[in-house]
Enzyme design. Sequence first.
Site, PDB file in Angstrom:
ATOM      1  N   ASP A  49       0.938  -1.210  -0.012  1.00 28.86           N
ATOM      2  CA  ASP A  49      -0.116  -0.019   0.013  1.00 28.86           C
ATOM      3  C   ASP A  49       0.903   1.060   0.004  1.00 28.86           C
ATOM      4  O   ASP A  49       0.236   2.465   0.382  1.00 28.86           O
ATOM      5  CB  ASP A  49      -0.845   0.226   1.313  1.00 28.86           C
ATOM      6  CG  ASP A  49      -1.776  -1.275   1.289  1.00 28.86           C
ATOM      7  OD1 ASP A  49      -2.348  -1.457   0.361  1.00 28.86           O
ATOM      8  OD2 ASP A  49      -2.012  -1.962   2.052  1.00 28.86           O
ATOM      9  N   HIS A  88      -4.734  -1.108  -5.846  1.00 30.05           N
ATOM     10  CA  HIS A  88      -4.336   0.236  -5.872  1.00 30.05           C
ATOM     11  C   HIS A  88      -5.359   1.039  -7.032  1.00 30.05           C
ATOM     12  O   HIS A  88      -5.764   0.390  -7.600  1.00 30.05           O
ATOM     13  CB  HIS A  88      -2.924   0.538  -6.147  1.00 30.05           C
ATOM     14  CG  HIS A  88      -2.450  -0.016  -7.426  1.00 30.05           C
ATOM     15  ND1 HIS A  88      -1.863  -1.357  -7.481  1.00 30.05           N
ATOM     16  CD2 HIS A  88      -2.684   0.366  -8.773  1.00 30.05           C
ATOM     17  CE1 HIS A  88      -1.520  -1.502  -8.878  1.00 30.05           C
ATOM     18  NE2 HIS A  88      -2.198  -0.518  -9.580  1.00 30.05           N
TER      19      HIS A  88
END
Length: 433
Positions: free
Chosen positions: A12, A40
């Site tokens: 992340d 994402h």
Amino acid sequence: MVNVVLGSQWGDEGKGKLVDLLVGKYDIVARCAGGNNAGHTIVVNGVKYDFHMLPSGLVNPNCQNLLGNGVVIHVPSFFKELETLEAKGLKNARSRLFVSSRAHLVFDFHQVTDKLRELELSGRSKDGKNIGTTGKGIGPTYSTKASRSGLRVHHLVNDQPGAWEEFVARYKRLLETRRQRYGDFEYDFEAKPAEYKKLREQLKPFVVDSVVFMHNAIEAKKKILVEGANALMLDIDFGTYPYVTSSNTGIGGVLTGLGIPPRTIDEIYGVVKAYTTRVGEGPFPTEQLNENGEKLQTIGAEFGVTTGRKRRCGWLDLVVLKYSTLINGYTSLNITKLDVLDTFKEIPVGISYSIQGKKLDLFPEDLNILGKVEVEYKVLPGWDQDITKITKYEDLPENAKKYLKYIENFVGVPVEWVGTGPARESMLHKEIK
């Protein structure tokens, strides 16, 4: 030319945004590991594109995209993600997307047993904690790959006489071994082969020999960008085992997941969030279980794209980053989400670990030790200024530049990009020597 984008922490970090920024310069974007267990978001002209399995290079209409042999593919999810992206206006995506014939297949029963295994492990553990799997079947698929009982893409699309019957027989054997292991769980075996018989025809146009694909591209001097999945601290060998994913997410996975030699790799870009986050269980030395952690979580909007789970938040851990750098050999760094720190008066960064008063030389492999370490912090001054409108690195507040310089000096790798906001253009570039 092969350049690589890798996550340096627990995932992340914002790898997709850097790939999106760079992709216009490349002919090919390839993924080498993982499946649809990561995610994402990329924003292009105000349109949000959520990527899980497919390469981010699809946002560039002139770029080819490859899922390498190290990727594991749930075929229904492959098409669902592709159709979702196409519905948002992604152009000629199907003609630019390729799948390795050697990639392993994720089936629905892998996903079922993934969740059953998680429940089993949490029941056995002393503290009731689990691995924190996404439940996408990634671990069980890599498990069948390692035990040499898995099915690959070429098994599904093979047109030779008797090939389909062999596929169904192997599929049934694989399912039966799962039932022997976990008991009789609910699963419609009769319907699944028929579903995959339809999917095989849809998948065939995408399938290539990825070794030939990559080496032809390298010989033709194509510019290739490899998009890493997850991050080094989730690597099956070098991460916080067993709280990791089931593949090699570092530089080693690039070589084995695409079938390319080390000498072909030029630049290795490490993506680093300006603080640290983690999803799921496992040790997290700089985690802030206080108002600072909550503030980072709120300002940073720290929720997983794939799972929706809240991310645990803490200060930047330079012990982790230095360890990650040793293994991946970053040539430059992309520091992301620096703007999340705008309102902090002081910003601590973790610079060393000790246990019972004894300083550790490096990141420990033993989680019993890692879970007990005391973190030494260097407290750096904040800048108390909105940096989201800044367009040049030189215009950053002095304290922000000092923060970045401290990172550079600590790990010995230059910072080349700095993320200052969620927008596509909110990425500052710094010339490096």
